[in-house]
Design a protein around this motif. Sequence first.
Motif, PDB file in Angstrom:
ATOM      1  N   ALA A  71    -100.300  -0.281 -25.093  1.00 21.32           N
ATOM      2  CA  ALA A  71     -99.883  -0.928 -26.334  1.00 21.32           C
ATOM      3  C   ALA A  71    -100.447  -2.345 -26.409  1.00 21.32           C
ATOM      4  N   ALA A  72    -100.593  -2.838 -27.640  1.00 23.54           N
ATOM      5  CA  ALA A  72    -100.950  -4.236 -27.863  1.00 23.54           C
ATOM      6  C   ALA A  72     -99.666  -5.056 -27.801  1.00 23.54           C
ATOM      7  N   VAL A  73     -99.614  -6.008 -26.879  1.00 20.94           N
ATOM      8  CA  VAL A  73     -98.387  -6.758 -26.608  1.00 20.94           C
ATOM      9  C   VAL A  73     -98.611  -8.236 -26.875  1.00 20.94           C
ATOM     10  N   SER A  74     -97.697  -8.823 -27.635  1.00 22.39           N
ATOM     11  CA  SER A  74     -97.693 -10.277 -27.839  1.00 22.39           C
ATOM     12  C   SER A  74     -96.321 -10.790 -27.445  1.00 22.39           C
ATOM     13  N   LEU A  75     -96.267 -11.611 -26.399  1.00 16.52           N
ATOM     14  CA  LEU A  75     -94.970 -12.127 -25.964  1.00 16.52           C
ATOM     15  C   LEU A  75     -95.111 -13.545 -25.437  1.00 16.52           C
ATOM     16  N   ARG A  76     -93.992 -14.248 -25.443  1.00 15.24           N
ATOM     17  CA  ARG A  76     -93.918 -15.611 -24.923  1.00 15.24           C
ATOM     18  C   ARG A  76     -92.882 -15.651 -23.818  1.00 15.24           C
ATOM     19  N   LEU A  77     -93.153 -16.421 -22.803  1.00 10.64           N
ATOM     20  CA  LEU A  77     -92.251 -16.591 -21.676  1.00 10.64           C
ATOM     21  C   LEU A  77     -91.995 -18.085 -21.523  1.00 10.64           C
ATOM     22  N   ALA A  78     -90.715 -18.459 -21.681  1.00 12.84           N
ATOM     23  CA  ALA A  78     -90.337 -19.880 -21.632  1.00 12.84           C
ATOM     24  C   ALA A  78     -91.173 -20.708 -22.603  1.00 12.84           C
ATOM     25  N   GLY A  79     -91.440 -20.144 -23.773  1.00 14.45           N
ATOM     26  CA  GLY A  79     -92.152 -20.851 -24.824  1.00 14.45           C
ATOM     27  C   GLY A  79     -93.653 -20.801 -24.747  1.00 14.45           C
ATOM     28  N   ALA A  80     -94.209 -20.215 -23.701  1.00 16.46           N
ATOM     29  CA  ALA A  80     -95.663 -20.169 -23.540  1.00 16.46           C
ATOM     30  C   ALA A  80     -96.161 -18.739 -23.736  1.00 16.46           C
ATOM     31  N   GLU A  81     -97.279 -18.632 -24.449  1.00 16.80           N
ATOM     32  CA  GLU A  81     -97.904 -17.319 -24.647  1.00 16.80           C
ATOM     33  C   GLU A  81     -98.423 -16.796 -23.307  1.00 16.80           C
ATOM     34  N   VAL A  82     -98.121 -15.527 -23.001  1.00 21.31           N
ATOM     35  CA  VAL A  82     -98.616 -14.914 -21.763  1.00 21.31           C
ATOM     36  C   VAL A  82     -99.259 -13.578 -22.083  1.00 21.31           C
ATOM     37  N   ARG A  83    -100.262 -13.227 -21.297  1.00 16.58           N
ATOM     38  CA  ARG A  83    -100.928 -11.933 -21.446  1.00 16.58           C
ATOM     39  C   ARG A  83    -100.804 -11.198 -20.114  1.00 16.58           C
ATOM     40  N   LEU A  84    -100.088 -10.099 -20.149  1.00 20.68           N
ATOM     41  CA  LEU A  84     -99.818  -9.345 -18.930  1.00 20.68           C
ATOM     42  C   LEU A  84    -100.562  -8.016 -19.020  1.00 20.68           C
ATOM     43  N   HIS A  85    -101.770  -7.980 -18.472  1.00 18.65           N
ATOM     44  CA  HIS A  85    -102.631  -6.813 -18.595  1.00 18.65           C
ATOM     45  C   HIS A  85    -102.398  -5.789 -17.485  1.00 18.65           C
ATOM     46  N   SER A  86    -101.523  -6.103 -16.549  1.00 23.04           N
ATOM     47  CA  SER A  86    -101.268  -5.176 -15.445  1.00 23.04           C
ATOM     48  C   SER A  86     -99.893  -5.474 -14.864  1.00 23.04           C
ATOM     49  N   PRO A  87     -99.302  -4.510 -14.152  1.00 19.56           N
ATOM     50  CA  PRO A  87     -98.037  -4.792 -13.473  1.00 19.56           C
ATOM     51  C   PRO A  87     -98.139  -5.961 -12.498  1.00 19.56           C
ATOM     52  N   ALA A  88     -99.284  -6.106 -11.839  1.00 18.54           N
ATOM     53  CA  ALA A  88     -99.447  -7.214 -10.890  1.00 18.54           C
ATOM     54  C   ALA A  88     -99.332  -8.557 -11.616  1.00 18.54           C
ATOM     55  N   ALA A  89     -99.929  -8.638 -12.809  1.00 20.44           N
ATOM     56  CA  ALA A  89     -99.833  -9.875 -13.590  1.00 20.44           C
ATOM     57  C   ALA A  89     -98.402 -10.120 -14.034  1.00 20.44           C
ATOM     58  N   ALA A  90     -97.694  -9.038 -14.396  1.00 19.92           N
ATOM     59  CA  ALA A  90     -96.299  -9.177 -14.805  1.00 19.92           C
ATOM     60  C   ALA A  90     -95.442  -9.680 -13.651  1.00 19.92           C
ATOM     61  N   VAL A  91     -95.674  -9.166 -12.455  1.00 19.14           N
ATOM     62  CA  VAL A  91     -94.918  -9.603 -11.280  1.00 19.14           C
ATOM     63  C   VAL A  91     -95.178 -11.077 -11.000  1.00 19.14           C
ATOM     64  N   ARG A  92     -96.434 -11.483 -11.107  1.00 18.18           N
ATOM     65  CA  ARG A  92     -96.763 -12.894 -10.868  1.00 18.18           C
ATOM     66  C   ARG A  92     -96.077 -13.813 -11.876  1.00 18.18           C
ATOM     67  N   ALA A  93     -95.856 -13.301 -13.089  1.00 17.04           N
ATOM     68  CA  ALA A  93     -95.199 -14.099 -14.134  1.00 17.04           C
ATOM     69  C   ALA A  93     -93.679 -14.101 -13.988  1.00 17.04           C
TER      70      ALA A  93
END
Length: 495
Positions: A299-321
């Motif tokens: 899916a195309a995902v647009s989300l913000r974490l603590a007010g900052a735009e983040v791009r999580l292209h993999s589970p590893a990136a999501a874990v790091r965030a």
Amino acid sequence: MRGIVKRFPGTRALDHAELTVRGGETHCLLGENGAGKSTLMKVLAGSHQPDEGEILIDGERVSLSSPQQGLAAGIAVIYQELDLVPDLTVAQNLLLGRAPTRGPIVRGRRRIELARAAIARVGGDFPVTAKVRDLPIAAQQLTAIAKALTSDARIIVMDEPSATLGEEDLRKVFALVRSLTAEGRSVIYISHRMDEVMEIGDRATVLRDGRTVAVRELAETTAAELVSDMIGESRELVGTVDRPRPEGPPLLEIRSVHREGLIDVQGIEVRAGEVVGLAGLGGAGRTTLLRSLFGDGHAAVSLRLAGAEVRLHSPAAAVRAGLALVPESRKEQGLMLGLSVGRNAGIASLGRPPWLAPRRAGRRASADALSGLGVRHASADQLVGQLSGGNQQKVVLAKWISRGGLRVLLLDEPTRGLDVGAKADLYRQVRKLADEGVAVLLASSELTELTANTDLVWVLYEGRNVACFDPRTTAERDIAHTVITGTSPDSGATP
């Protein structure tokens, strides 16, 4: 089907359920998630044996101890989880075990002819020589329907056939259903879409909590009456969380999650310390949403974490965030059952495959989390597959807690298969994490659990978030009405 009782450890899935289907009718089977529909059909198919009750076909009692006996009795079930072999062709799937032969040799050309005729009957226009895994999901659904027809079944069960079909393919299926009933066959049609039920059905049986609560002639019934049968009249506002709702800016802002034809979610926010629930029927998009947020989807995902735009292209990136996902199937996706409790709980902290890390590293990384969650285990070296379901689920949570830096916890059906005590224990742990500032997004089919344990409940319907409710001020039956129909009563919903 008379007086059908089916027990599983810790629960009674069917409680003297009844179902009578006439020859040549389309009989709709309705009920909320967990009402017992799928279990009743598995009993009919021979996949489950009832603990009590009887099945009669043409007035004769039958004993169906296997799916093969069910097919021999003329019963074919098209499950929502399609019963197809992905690496075989359409033709091979359609005539698996029943291919035309000349001596020991399969007549391949004849098999293809028969398969083409079967696919044409269900309105398909895709090649029968294609492998099933290479087909779009709608074509796979039509293949499963065609497979049931090749068995000359007299009773055909369709479990949520429209969940993966577009309008054009659904019209083909409706035309097929009408032709089958015109031949004198019976179709049991399971769906949560009231418009489909009212269009295609002759009669409907409604299950609630494993019991048959209503049988209605659909020509004399309204959709509102069916919804009332499904929800029940006694379910009002239940006990909810009693702590103040977290305030301040959102930690997680889901601006949009979109995949054409599958999911289109916008505008969900979760604050630090807040537990937000996701309600919806099977196929509503809850799992797709959570996996997409975790970088595990298309899916195309647009989300913000603590007010900052983040791009999580993999589970590893999501874990790091700082995101963590407790998946729907802990045994298949959340744990490695052949490894120890310590290695499973320490996997997110080890920085290498757990089977390559020293045992003491896993024990050391996970000791505090396992202790804090109260995991009952003989030692950190015990195989995680030997634990109870509740303790396995705690190990999945421990995996993320032991890593540290947890900011957003995504939970997909976290209490499935747990007993009452284990459920209560798990929700205490989730609340504790929220109190420590973690933002929690929790999907569950158990609406009562959501209303009792979340600060807000978003309802997903056919891939869209359609309404948001405050469980402190909204009756559970009003939320359930939206879950089933996709429309909101005038009682506290926020569009």
